[in-house]
Design a protein around this motif. Structure first.
Motif, short mmCIF file in Angstrom:
data_model
loop_
_atom_site.label_atom_id
_atom_site.label_comp_id
_atom_site.label_asym_id
_atom_site.label_seq_id
_atom_site.Cartn_x
_atom_site.Cartn_y
_atom_site.Cartn_z
N LYS A 52 0.84 -1.21 0.00
CA LYS A 52 0.00 0.00 0.00
C LYS A 52 0.87 1.27 0.00
N THR A 53 1.92 1.27 0.87
CA THR A 53 2.81 2.43 0.95
C THR A 53 3.55 2.64 -0.37
N LYS A 54 3.98 1.54 -0.98
CA LYS A 54 4.70 1.62 -2.26
C LYS A 54 3.82 2.26 -3.34
N ILE A 55 2.57 1.82 -3.43
CA ILE A 55 1.63 2.36 -4.43
C ILE A 55 1.34 3.83 -4.13
N LEU A 56 1.11 4.13 -2.84
CA LEU A 56 0.82 5.51 -2.43
C LEU A 56 1.95 6.45 -2.83
N MET A 57 3.18 6.08 -2.50
CA MET A 57 4.32 6.96 -2.75
C MET A 57 4.65 7.09 -4.23
N PHE A 250 -14.40 -9.66 4.85
CA PHE A 250 -13.29 -8.97 4.17
C PHE A 250 -12.50 -9.98 3.36
N ASP A 251 -12.40 -9.74 2.06
CA ASP A 251 -11.66 -10.69 1.21
C ASP A 251 -10.31 -10.14 0.77
N GLY A 252 -9.83 -9.09 1.46
CA GLY A 252 -8.54 -8.49 1.10
C GLY A 252 -8.66 -7.39 0.08
N LYS A 282 -4.96 -4.45 6.63
CA LYS A 282 -5.33 -5.57 7.49
C LYS A 282 -6.74 -5.37 8.01
N SER A 283 -7.39 -6.49 8.33
CA SER A 283 -8.79 -6.42 8.75
C SER A 283 -8.98 -5.56 10.00
N VAL A 286 -9.10 -1.97 9.07
CA VAL A 286 -10.38 -1.59 8.46
C VAL A 286 -11.42 -1.32 9.54
N ILE A 287 -11.48 -2.21 10.55
CA ILE A 287 -12.44 -2.03 11.64
C ILE A 287 -12.15 -0.74 12.42
N SER A 288 -10.87 -0.47 12.65
CA SER A 288 -10.48 0.75 13.36
C SER A 288 -10.94 1.99 12.59
N ALA A 289 -10.72 1.99 11.26
CA ALA A 289 -11.14 3.12 10.42
C ALA A 289 -12.67 3.25 10.43
#
Length: 597
Positions: A52-57, A250-252, A282-283, A286-289
C-alpha cells in the motif's frame, strides 16, 4: 489552515494530521500522528513496509499538515477530512445512503420531524436504516402524545378539533406540560420504555386520585401502546444491554461491515456498510477506520462495542476508547468475546456480513455476465428500463426505472402521462424515450462538469419489447446523438434479447445471473408503469359522471371505462355501442345514453 512542506524534516514533532497530494494536486491520503515528523519520515525509505505504501508513494507529489492540540483532536479532524476529500488510498466508509434522522425542533412547542440533514440547533435521533419504520414510529408517537404537527401556530387546526393534538396554539396546554410530552418522546428514542411506562403509571395514579378519570384513561391507553411496542418491535435479551456488535466480511479487496445495535436489552437496529479503499490493509485496520468514521457523526455511542478481533495497535485502541468515552460522556469498552452469549452474537453478525458479501458478489457477477454476453464496452453499473402501459390506447402511461450496481435506484425513477393517441405501442415508445432522455439531453455544461447523478449516462437501456420497439428506440438515440449508449429489447415470451443491427436474438441461459438482472429491470419498469396506470384509472373511476346514472355501480362503471377508455368516448357513443358493454342490459344502456343526450 494547512501548511505546505518540502521535506519531512520541516515538520514539527507535534500531534496533527498530514495531507498527501498527487501531481494533479488532488488529496490521495490523510493520516494522523502524535509526532508528525516521525510518522511522515517513515514514508521516505528505500524499502517500503507494505505494498500500500509503495503504491501511495508512486503517486505522491506534495505534503501539507495541520497541527492540533492533542492526538484525540487529530483523530477527529482526520475523520472529518476523509469524509470531505474521500482520498483514494484511505479506508473510507461509503455511507452515501443519507439515512433519515428524527428531529425534535428547537421551538417553544417542539414538533417531531423526519429529516436527512443535521443542523446546529434542534435535537436529533438516528440515523435509521429503514425510513418506512421511522415514518410509522413518528406517526405512532404523534398520535400517542398528541403533539402539534402544523408549521404555524395561527389558531386551532383540524387535528386540534378532532382531538389528535392538545392544541398549544389555542392555549389548551401549557409549555411546561407540553415539554413533559417531549421528554417522554426523548426517552422513547433512547429505548427507555420501562422508564416511560413507570412515569405514565405515576401520572395515571395521580390523575385517578384527583378524580380526573378522563386524563387517567388517556394515560392508561398510552401505557398499553408503549407495552405493545415493547412486545412487538424488538428481540429481547436476558440482560439490559447497551451495545453495538460490529463484524466484517473482508476478502482483502473490499469489506462489508455489519452493525447490530442493542439498546436497553433489545435489538433495535441492524445496518450494513461498504468500506472502500480497504485493499492492501489488514482487517483490524479496516475495523479501526470504520469505528472512527461511523461514530464521528451524530450517533448514539453505547457502553460496549463488541468486535470480532482486537485492534492490534494498542495506542490506536487507547485513543479510540478515550475519544468514544468523550462522545458518550461515560466509559466505553471495546471487547472481543471468547465465549458465551457475546460470542454467539458476534458470530451471528459475522454470518450476516458473509451473506451480504455473497449477495454483493452475485450482483457484480450479474453485471460481468451481461458485459460478456452483450459485448458491452463498460460494466453496466447504471441500467435504465422503459415500459408503456395502457388499455386499448387509453390512459397511456410510460415509466423509466434505473438500477445502480444491480439494485433499484428509486430516486431516478420517472413516470409519464403519454399524449400519443392509441393504440400505437411503437409511437408511444417513441414519445416515452424522447421524454425519458430529455433530462440527459438538457443537462447544462455545469452539471456535466460536476457529474451530477441526474446527468450520468446509463451503461445500458432495456426496453420491454422486440424488434419493432427496438427499431423505434434506436431512431430516438440517433436523433440525440446517443447511439453510443447500448440498448436492447427484451421480448417476454422466450426471453430473447434483441440488439440493433442484428436479426438474430441473443439467448442467455435461463439460470444465468445476467439474465435474471435484465428480468428484474424489465419487471420493475412494468410494475412501475402498471401501478401508475391503475392509479389514473382509479381516479377516473372514482369521480365519474356515470355515478349519477341509475343502475350503474362500481363494476359496471369499470366495464364501461375499460370498454371506451374515458368518459368523453362514452358521451360520443351510440345506444348500440353502449349496449355492447359487458354486463349492461338495454334499460341501463338507455339510461346512460339519455344522460349524455
Amino acid at each position: 489552515m494547512s501548511t505546505k512542506v518540502k521535506s519531512p524534516e520541516d515538520l514539527p514533532k507535534k500531534p496533527g494530521i498530514y495531507i498527501m497530494k498527487d501531481f494533479k494536486d488532488s488529496v490521495i491520503y490523510i493520516g494522523k500522528s502524535k509526532s508528525l515528523r516521525n510518522r511522515v519520515k517513515s514514508y521516505f525509505k528505500d524499502k517500503y513496509d507494505t505494498p500500500k505504501t509503495k503504491i501511495l508513494m508512486s503517486h505522491f507529489n506534495s505534503l501539507e499538515y495541520i497541527i492540533t492540540d492533542s492526538e484525540k483532536e487529530a483523530l477527529i479532524l482526520e475523520a472529518n477530512l476523509i469524509k470531505k476529500h474521500k482520498p483514494k488510498y484511505n479506508i473510507r466508509l461509503k455511507d452515501d445512503k443519507r439515512y433519515p434522522y428524527v428531529k425534535i425542533t428547537d421551538e417553544e412547542f417542539p414538533r417531531l420531524i423526519i429529516t436527512r440533514n443535521i443542523g446546529k440547533t434542534d435535537s436529533y435521533f438516528g440515523p435509521f436504516a429503514d425510513v418506512g419504520s421511522v415514518r410509522q414510529t413518528v406517526k405512532f408517537l404523534k398520535s400517542l402524545f398528541k403533539i402539534r404537527t402544523c408549521r404555524k401556530m395561527d389558531g386551532p387546526c383540524l387535528n386540534c378539533q378532532i382531538d389528535l393534538c392538545y392544541g398549544p396554539c389555542a392555549g389548551n396546554i401549557s409549555e411546561k406540560e407540553y415539554k413533559k410530552l417531549i421528554n417522554k418522546i426523548d426517552l422513547f428514542f433512547q429505548g427507555k420504555y420501562t422508564e416511560i411506562s413507570e412515569n405514565l403509571e405515576k401520572e395515571m395514579k395521580n390523575a385517578s386520585d384527583e378524580f380526573n378519570f378522563e386524563k387517567a384513561a388517556v394515560l392508561r391507553d398510552q401505557i398499553a401502546s408503549i407495552a405493545e411496542v415493547m412486545e412487538k418491535q424488538f428481540v429481547d435479551f436476558a440482560d439490559e444491554l447497551d451495545q453495538d456488535i460490529i463484524a466484517m466480511s473482508f476478502d482483502g479487496d473490499s469489506a462489508i461491515v455489519v452493525v447490530f445495535s442493542i439498546r436497553n436489552g433489545k435489538i433495535n437496529g441492524k445496518d450494513d456498510f461498504l468500506m472502500s479503499g480497504a485493499k492492501n490493509n489488514k482487517s483490524n485496520e479496516v475495523i479501526s477506520a470504520f469505528i472512527q468514521q461511523y461514530y464521528s457523526i451524530n450517533r448514539h455511542v453505547p457502553k460496549e462495542i463488541i468486535l470480532e478481533e482486537k485492534i492490534k495497535d494498542e495506542e490506536e485502541k487507547k485513543l479510540l476508547i478515550e475519544w468514544l468515552t468523550d462522545l458518550r460522556g461515560g466509559e466505553v469498552e471495546l471487547t472481543v468475546p471468547l465465549e458465551g452469549s457475546k460470542l454467539r452474537l458476534i458470530r451471528m453478525v459475522m454470518k450476516n456480513a458473509e451473506i451480504i458479501e455473497k449477495q454483493k458478489k452475485k450482483m457484480k457477477n450479474a453485471m460481468i455476465e451481461l458485459k460478456k454476453y452483450l459485448k458491452l464496452p463498460k460494466l453496466p453499473r447504471i441500467i435504465e428500463g422503459y415500459d408503456v402501459s395502457n388499455i386499448s390506447g387509453k390512459l397511456a402511461v410510460g415509466s423509466k426505472v434505473s438500477f445502480l450496481d444491480s439494485k433499484p435506484n428509486k430516486k431516478q425513477y420517472t413516470r409519464f402521462k403519454l399524449e400519443t393517441p392509441g393504440p400505437n405501442d411503437y409511437e408511444m415508445m417513441r414519445e416515452l424515450l424522447n421524454r425519458g432522455l430529455k433530462q440527459l439531453i438538457e443537462c447544462s455544461d455545469k452539471d456535466k462538469n460536476e457529474k451530477t447523478k441526474k446527468c450520468e449516462e446509463p451503461n445500458l437501456i432495456v426496453i420491454d419489447g422486440g424488434k419493432g420497439q427496438l427499431g423505434i428506440a434506436t431512431e430516438v438515440l440517433k436523433k440525440y446523438n446517443l447511439e453510443h449508449i447500448p440498448i436492447i429489447g427484451l421480448a417476454k415470451e422466450f426471453e430473447e434479447i434483441f440488439i440493433p443491427q442484428s436479426q438474430t436474438p441473443i439467448i442467455i441461459p435461463k439460470e444465468n445471473e445476467g439474465l435474471h438482472l435484465l428480468q428484474r429491470v424489465r419487471d420493475e419498469s412494468h410494475r412501475f408503469a402498471v401501478t401508475y396506470h391503475r392509479k389514473l384509472r382509479s381516479k377516473a373511476i372514482e369521480g365519474s359522471e356515470l355515478d349519477e346514472v341509475v343502475g350503474v355501480g362500481k363494476t359496471r362503471k369499470i366495464n364501461i371505462l375499460k370498454h371506451f377508455g374515458d368518459i368523453e368516448n362514452v358521451k360520443k357513443a351510440s345506444l348500440d355501442e353502449i349496449s355492447n358493454v359487458k354486463g349492461l342490459n338495454k334499460k341501463v344502456a338507455k339510461e346512460i345514453y339519455d344522460k349524455f343526450h
